[in-house]
Design an enzyme around this catalytic site. Structure first.
Site, PDB file in Angstrom:
ATOM      1  N   HIS A  51       1.100  -1.589  -0.122  1.00 29.43           N
ATOM      2  CA  HIS A  51       0.216   0.017   0.014  1.00 29.43           C
ATOM      3  C   HIS A  51       0.456   1.041  -0.155  1.00 29.43           C
ATOM      4  O   HIS A  51       0.662   2.509  -0.526  1.00 29.43           O
ATOM      5  CB  HIS A  51      -0.594   0.173   1.528  1.00 29.43           C
ATOM      6  CG  HIS A  51      -0.445  -0.077   2.468  1.00 29.43           C
ATOM      7  ND1 HIS A  51       0.437  -1.458   2.733  1.00 29.43           N
ATOM      8  CD2 HIS A  51       0.452   0.504   3.584  1.00 29.43           C
ATOM      9  CE1 HIS A  51       0.668  -1.371   4.044  1.00 29.43           C
ATOM     10  NE2 HIS A  51       0.561  -0.014   4.961  1.00 29.43           N
ATOM     11  N   HIS A  79      27.162  -0.968 -11.716  1.00 28.76           N
ATOM     12  CA  HIS A  79      27.960  -1.361 -11.121  1.00 28.76           C
ATOM     13  C   HIS A  79      27.601  -3.190  -9.706  1.00 28.76           C
ATOM     14  O   HIS A  79      28.267  -3.322  -9.910  1.00 28.76           O
ATOM     15  CB  HIS A  79      28.800  -0.620  -9.715  1.00 28.76           C
ATOM     16  CG  HIS A  79      29.241   0.602  -9.839  1.00 28.76           C
ATOM     17  ND1 HIS A  79      30.012   1.317  -9.577  1.00 28.76           N
ATOM     18  CD2 HIS A  79      30.209   1.157 -11.103  1.00 28.76           C
ATOM     19  CE1 HIS A  79      30.844   2.225  -9.794  1.00 28.76           C
ATOM     20  NE2 HIS A  79      30.813   2.232 -11.732  1.00 28.76           N
ATOM     21  N   ARG A 125      35.832  -4.765 -13.265  1.00 26.80           N
ATOM     22  CA  ARG A 125      36.143  -5.198 -11.891  1.00 26.80           C
ATOM     23  C   ARG A 125      34.123  -5.117 -11.277  1.00 26.80           C
ATOM     24  O   ARG A 125      34.547  -6.075 -10.053  1.00 26.80           O
ATOM     25  CB  ARG A 125      37.097  -3.748 -11.928  1.00 26.80           C
ATOM     26  CG  ARG A 125      36.175  -2.434 -11.510  1.00 26.80           C
ATOM     27  CD  ARG A 125      36.720  -1.168 -11.215  1.00 26.80           C
ATOM     28  NE  ARG A 125      36.183  -0.373 -10.849  1.00 26.80           N
ATOM     29  CZ  ARG A 125      35.533   0.614 -12.039  1.00 26.80           C
ATOM     30  NH1 ARG A 125      36.138   0.507 -13.118  1.00 26.80           N
ATOM     31  NH2 ARG A 125      35.350   1.592 -11.712  1.00 26.80           N
TER      32      ARG A 125
HETATM   33  C1  RB5 Z   1       4.437   0.054   5.062  1.00 29.92           C
HETATM   34  O1  RB5 Z   1       3.295   1.108   6.364  1.00 29.92           O
HETATM   35  C2  RB5 Z   1       5.273   0.067   5.763  1.00 29.92           C
HETATM   36  O2  RB5 Z   1       6.335  -0.838   6.389  1.00 29.92           O
HETATM   37  C3  RB5 Z   1       6.302  -0.535   4.493  1.00 29.92           C
HETATM   38  O3  RB5 Z   1       5.700   0.140   3.155  1.00 29.92           O
HETATM   39  C4  RB5 Z   1       7.789  -0.104   3.820  1.00 29.92           C
HETATM   40  O4  RB5 Z   1       7.977   0.692   4.771  1.00 29.92           O
HETATM   41  C5  RB5 Z   1       8.082  -1.406   5.154  1.00 29.92           C
HETATM   42  O5  RB5 Z   1       9.268  -1.759   5.010  1.00 29.92           O
END
Ligand code: RB5
Length: 153
Positions: A17, A106, A140
């Protein structure tokens, strides 16, 4: 050259989300540029658990079903941490164009992780475009990338 070939490939994209709105924008804009995207969700702003989405995409890259993908969460961290559990995945977090380019040049990154809550939609598009059109430099850097999976006991 890479630009054309990546337009011929299916590029999977997923978010929780926290990255949903930016993902929606990327799908629309990249498709209008001729990229073929597979949108693996999420499909609304309803709260979900990011690993559920990242595992699906990273596992497909790990198995070689796709060559490159794009993942998003709020910070980019949870998405990248999950994806990087897979041995054949190299997920790079980027929030400015040069970081996205360096991830390819890289690190031969095969997944771009975008922090959806910390970049504008326009910057996210720039990151994705840079990622999809920049080649690995090899040399490299190839030696270094080969050493990444060699963890110590
Ligand atoms: C969701 O609230 C958030 O924790 C998630 O999108 C993310 O940032 C997690 O690492």
């Amino acid at each position: 050259m890479n630009n054309i070939s990546n337009k011929e490939k299916i590029i999977p994209i997923t978010s929780d989300h926290g990255g949903y709105e930016v993902k929606k924008y990327l799908v629309e804009k990249l498709q209008s540029q001729g990229y073929k995207l597979e949108d693996m969700g999420t499909h609304s702003e309803e709260s979900v658990d990011y690993p559920d989405f990242m595992h699906k995409l990273a596992s497909a890259i790990n198995k070689g079903k796709y060559e490159m993908g794009i993942i998003l969460c709020g910070s980019g961290n949870g998405a990248a941490i999950t994806a990087n559990k897979y041995p054949n995945v190299r997920a790079a977090i980027a929030w400015q164009r040069e970081l996205s380019e360096l991830g390819r040049q890289h690190n031969n990154a095969n997944i771009l992780s975008i922090p959806g809550r910390f970049v504008t939609k326009e910057v996210a598009l720039e990151l994705a475009e840079a990622f999809l059109t920049t080649d690995f430099e090899g040399g490299r850097h190839a030696r270094r990338v080969e050493k990444i999976p060699k963890i110590l006991d």
